[in-house]
Design a protein around this motif. Structure first.
Motif, PDB file in Angstrom:
ATOM      1  N   GLY A  63       0.818  -1.211   0.000  1.00 32.02           N
ATOM      2  CA  GLY A  63       0.000   0.000   0.000  1.00 32.02           C
ATOM      3  C   GLY A  63       0.850   1.257   0.000  1.00 32.02           C
ATOM      4  O   GLY A  63       0.538   2.232  -0.704  1.00 32.02           O
ATOM      5  N   ILE A  64       1.930   1.245   0.763  1.00 31.61           N
ATOM      6  CA  ILE A  64       2.834   2.393   0.790  1.00 31.61           C
ATOM      7  C   ILE A  64       3.475   2.595  -0.577  1.00 31.61           C
ATOM      8  O   ILE A  64       3.540   3.711  -1.106  1.00 31.61           O
ATOM      9  CB  ILE A  64       3.895   2.200   1.891  1.00 31.61           C
ATOM     10  N   LEU A  65       3.943   1.501  -1.161  1.00 30.65           N
ATOM     11  CA  LEU A  65       4.566   1.599  -2.481  1.00 30.65           C
ATOM     12  C   LEU A  65       3.589   2.146  -3.518  1.00 30.65           C
ATOM     13  O   LEU A  65       3.946   2.985  -4.359  1.00 30.65           O
ATOM     14  CB  LEU A  65       5.091   0.229  -2.909  1.00 30.65           C
ATOM     15  N   GLU A  66       2.338   1.672  -3.474  1.00 28.77           N
ATOM     16  CA  GLU A  66       1.333   2.154  -4.423  1.00 28.77           C
ATOM     17  C   GLU A  66       1.093   3.652  -4.257  1.00 28.77           C
ATOM     18  O   GLU A  66       0.934   4.380  -5.238  1.00 28.77           O
ATOM     19  CB  GLU A  66       0.030   1.390  -4.234  1.00 28.77           C
ATOM     20  N   PHE A  67       1.059   4.115  -3.020  1.00 32.64           N
ATOM     21  CA  PHE A  67       0.807   5.533  -2.767  1.00 32.64           C
ATOM     22  C   PHE A  67       1.873   6.401  -3.427  1.00 32.64           C
ATOM     23  O   PHE A  67       1.574   7.473  -3.966  1.00 32.64           O
ATOM     24  CB  PHE A  67       0.773   5.783  -1.260  1.00 32.64           C
ATOM     25  N   TYR A  68       3.129   5.940  -3.378  1.00 30.73           N
ATOM     26  CA  TYR A  68       4.226   6.730  -3.933  1.00 30.73           C
ATOM     27  C   TYR A  68       4.532   6.386  -5.385  1.00 30.73           C
ATOM     28  O   TYR A  68       5.476   6.933  -5.968  1.00 30.73           O
ATOM     29  CB  TYR A  68       5.475   6.562  -3.074  1.00 30.73           C
ATOM     30  N   GLY A  69       3.754   5.479  -5.972  1.00 28.46           N
ATOM     31  CA  GLY A  69       3.973   5.136  -7.372  1.00 28.46           C
ATOM     32  C   GLY A  69       5.189   4.273  -7.602  1.00 28.46           C
ATOM     33  O   GLY A  69       5.712   4.210  -8.724  1.00 28.46           O
ATOM     34  N   ASP A  70       5.653   3.587  -6.565  1.00 31.61           N
ATOM     35  CA  ASP A  70       6.801   2.706  -6.689  1.00 31.61           C
ATOM     36  C   ASP A  70       6.349   1.252  -6.717  1.00 31.61           C
ATOM     37  O   ASP A  70       5.172   0.949  -6.516  1.00 31.61           O
ATOM     38  CB  ASP A  70       7.782   2.930  -5.533  1.00 31.61           C
ATOM     39  N   THR A  71       7.271   0.357  -6.954  1.00 29.61           N
ATOM     40  CA  THR A  71       6.977  -1.075  -6.977  1.00 29.61           C
ATOM     41  C   THR A  71       7.908  -1.797  -6.013  1.00 29.61           C
ATOM     42  O   THR A  71       8.897  -1.223  -5.533  1.00 29.61           O
ATOM     43  CB  THR A  71       7.167  -1.662  -8.382  1.00 29.61           C
ATOM     44  N   ARG A  78      12.557   4.753  -0.982  1.00 37.52           N
ATOM     45  CA  ARG A  78      12.760   4.168   0.345  1.00 37.52           C
ATOM     46  C   ARG A  78      13.918   4.885   1.043  1.00 37.52           C
ATOM     47  O   ARG A  78      14.976   5.112   0.458  1.00 37.52           O
ATOM     48  CB  ARG A  78      13.074   2.678   0.226  1.00 37.52           C
ATOM     49  N   GLY A  79      13.689   5.243   2.278  1.00 39.63           N
ATOM     50  CA  GLY A  79      14.691   5.988   3.020  1.00 39.63           C
ATOM     51  C   GLY A  79      14.617   7.477   2.791  1.00 39.63           C
ATOM     52  O   GLY A  79      15.352   8.239   3.425  1.00 39.63           O
ATOM     53  N   ILE A  80      13.740   7.900   1.871  1.00 35.31           N
ATOM     54  CA  ILE A  80      13.572   9.321   1.584  1.00 35.31           C
ATOM     55  C   ILE A  80      12.186   9.778   2.053  1.00 35.31           C
ATOM     56  O   ILE A  80      12.051  10.628   2.922  1.00 35.31           O
ATOM     57  CB  ILE A  80      13.753   9.594   0.086  1.00 35.31           C
ATOM     58  N   GLU A 292      -3.477  -2.825   2.147  1.00 34.09           N
ATOM     59  CA  GLU A 292      -2.993  -1.707   1.329  1.00 34.09           C
ATOM     60  C   GLU A 292      -4.047  -0.613   1.165  1.00 34.09           C
ATOM     61  O   GLU A 292      -3.713   0.574   1.074  1.00 34.09           O
ATOM     62  CB  GLU A 292      -2.526  -2.207  -0.037  1.00 34.09           C
ATOM     63  N   THR A 293      -5.321  -1.008   1.120  1.00 38.48           N
ATOM     64  CA  THR A 293      -6.395  -0.021   0.990  1.00 38.48           C
ATOM     65  C   THR A 293      -6.398   0.947   2.165  1.00 38.48           C
ATOM     66  O   THR A 293      -6.556   2.158   1.999  1.00 38.48           O
ATOM     67  CB  THR A 293      -7.762  -0.727   0.890  1.00 38.48           C
ATOM     68  N   SER A 294      -6.212   0.417   3.369  1.00 42.46           N
ATOM     69  CA  SER A 294      -6.227   1.277   4.556  1.00 42.46           C
ATOM     70  C   SER A 294      -4.973   2.138   4.642  1.00 42.46           C
ATOM     71  O   SER A 294      -5.032   3.276   5.125  1.00 42.46           O
ATOM     72  CB  SER A 294      -6.380   0.428   5.826  1.00 42.46           C
ATOM     73  N   LEU A 295      -3.837   1.627   4.175  1.00 40.36           N
ATOM     74  CA  LEU A 295      -2.615   2.437   4.176  1.00 40.36           C
ATOM     75  C   LEU A 295      -2.767   3.629   3.237  1.00 40.36           C
ATOM     76  O   LEU A 295      -2.395   4.755   3.577  1.00 40.36           O
ATOM     77  CB  LEU A 295      -1.421   1.580   3.763  1.00 40.36           C
ATOM     78  N   ILE A 296      -3.319   3.378   2.055  1.00 40.78           N
ATOM     79  CA  ILE A 296      -3.527   4.458   1.094  1.00 40.78           C
ATOM     80  C   ILE A 296      -4.518   5.479   1.645  1.00 40.78           C
ATOM     81  O   ILE A 296      -4.335   6.696   1.504  1.00 40.78           O
ATOM     82  CB  ILE A 296      -4.004   3.887  -0.250  1.00 40.78           C
ATOM     83  N   TYR A 297      -5.558   4.999   2.304  1.00 43.74           N
ATOM     84  CA  TYR A 297      -6.548   5.895   2.896  1.00 43.74           C
ATOM     85  C   TYR A 297      -5.889   6.810   3.940  1.00 43.74           C
ATOM     86  O   TYR A 297      -6.105   8.030   3.949  1.00 43.74           O
ATOM     87  CB  TYR A 297      -7.662   5.074   3.549  1.00 43.74           C
ATOM     88  N   ALA A 298      -5.086   6.222   4.822  1.00 39.82           N
ATOM     89  CA  ALA A 298      -4.453   7.011   5.878  1.00 39.82           C
ATOM     90  C   ALA A 298      -3.465   8.024   5.313  1.00 39.82           C
ATOM     91  O   ALA A 298      -3.415   9.184   5.758  1.00 39.82           O
ATOM     92  CB  ALA A 298      -3.748   6.082   6.864  1.00 39.82           C
ATOM     93  N   LEU A 299      -2.681   7.615   4.329  1.00 39.89           N
ATOM     94  CA  LEU A 299      -1.712   8.534   3.735  1.00 39.89           C
ATOM     95  C   LEU A 299      -2.406   9.681   3.001  1.00 39.89           C
ATOM     96  O   LEU A 299      -1.959  10.832   3.064  1.00 39.89           O
ATOM     97  CB  LEU A 299      -0.802   7.763   2.782  1.00 39.89           C
TER      98      LEU A 299
END
Length: 374
Positions: A63-71, A78-80, A292-299
């Protein structure tokens, strides 16, 4: 504490938001990769199984990766903007939370109810820091978003799928198994939903259960799975974090040897973990808990300044849970029946009980299960 159930409008909002992704170096100049911009920072804190558990923590990281458009293979930021720290023991929970707070992340996410006590302590000491915890709904903290899921609804669907597959395979008097990780109200939702799903198709089915009492002991789950398969259990559903990988490993061995047994995965689609011969998988389906849905929602809430300390439930209607359709052994006729059940749950025509106390009052529900409601 205000409670909210996420509906389809949120799902659409999330999907739209996912179309905009950007990289922005923390404390440095922005590096645009798509329309919009991302400046929100987040640290994910996990238990010892880490993001390679191919299950619960992996879904949060995804979910975090999806939010930032990464894979997964190209985690450029990562780390940034985002990072993950794994606690090898529970006595590291408070220090890890304090370190992330001191480092100034916009959002700090913890996965699993074992983090609840540590988070309650640190959140109280840092009222201006935003935190999120997954699988907890009892903390009274205005700076903690709590995400819970209708695991019982998704588990009902895979339980029904297991029973329907047994009928399709012509199995006489099939037995069904459930392996849990650490007993508690959350894992109980998985188990009682699964049992209700099985019984909705085969009212007289025999069901056995076992708890590993750990999220990271796949060898124990593998041994139990072997014993059950050898005694005639047809299919085993594991909700045990990394421990559940042992169930899949045993199912792979036996299917490779020509045995007609199955595993059901959890949290993420574990089809690939069950591959044993070409594209053949020992994982019939997986109960998808879309963390991942909840991570995207929170971000998104942090980014849009709408973050609140609230309890949010992600259910079938909100696409918070579901089942995987990757394995072709889950044929069209079975999927059609599962989809019909899914619609009935969403429409309220089928009620799936989430506690052991409620479920065991149902006619035919096993009375000897080890599930607990806390």
């Amino acid at each position: 504490m205000k409670k909210k159930v996420i509906g389809m409008s949120l799902v659409m909002l999330v999907l739209v938001t996912l179309l905009m992704t950007v990289s922005c170096r923390r404390g440095q100049g922005a590096q645009t990769v798509a329309p919009g911009s991302r400046t929100t920072t987040v640290r994910l804190l996990t238990d010892a199984t880490g993001i390679d558990d191919k299950s619960f923590n992996a879904a949060a990281w995804r979910g975090i990766l999806e939010f930032y458009g990464d894979t997964w293979t190209n985690a450029r930021q990562r780390g940034i903007l985002y990072d993950v720290v794994t606690a090898q023991t529970q006595d590291m929970y408070v220090p890890n939370l304090r370190q992330a707070t001191d480092e100034g992340y916009d959002l700090i996410v913890t996965t699993g109810f074992t983090w609840a006590d540590a988070l309650a302590q640190v959140a109280a000491d840092n009222p201006n820091q935003k935190y999120m915890i997954v699988d907890v709904d009892w903390l009274d903290a205005p700076n903690v978003m709590q995400a819970v899921y209708a695991e019982h609804e998704g588990s009902y669907l895979v339980g029904a799928a297991a029973a329907l597959k047994a009928i399709s395979d012509g199995i006489n008097n099939p037995r069904f198994g459930f392996i849990g990780g650490v007993p508690g109200a959350v894992i109980t939702k998985f188990e009682v939903g699964y049992v209700q799903g099985v019984l909705s198709v085969l009212p007289n089915a025999e069901i056995v259960d076992y708890y590993v009492n750990s999220w990271g002991e796949p060898a124990l789950a593998k041994t139990q799975a072997m014993n059950w398969y050898d005694s005639g259990v047809y299919i085993i559903y594991s909700a045990a974090g990394g421990s559940g990988n042992g169930t899949i490993a045993q199912a792979k061995e036996y299917r490779a040897a020509g045995r007609n047994v199955w595993a059901i995965g959890v949290d993420s689609d574990q089809h690939e973990e069950g591959l044993y011969s070409g594209s053949d998988s020992a994982v019939l389906t997986s109960m998808l808990k879309r963390v991942e849905t909840s991570l995207i929602y929170a971000l998104n809430a942090v980014e849009n300044n709408t973050f609140r300390g609230e309890v949010i439930t992600f259910d079938l209607r909100a696409d918070g849970v579901g089942y995987s359709e990757t394995n072709p052994e889950l044929n069209g006729a079975i999927k059609n029946e599962i989809e019909a059940l899914k619609r009935q749950i969403i429409d309220g025509d089928i009620r799936v009980f989430e506690t052991h106390a409620e479920a065991r009052r149902l006619m035919g529900f096993p009375q000897n299960l080890r599930a607990v409601d806390d």
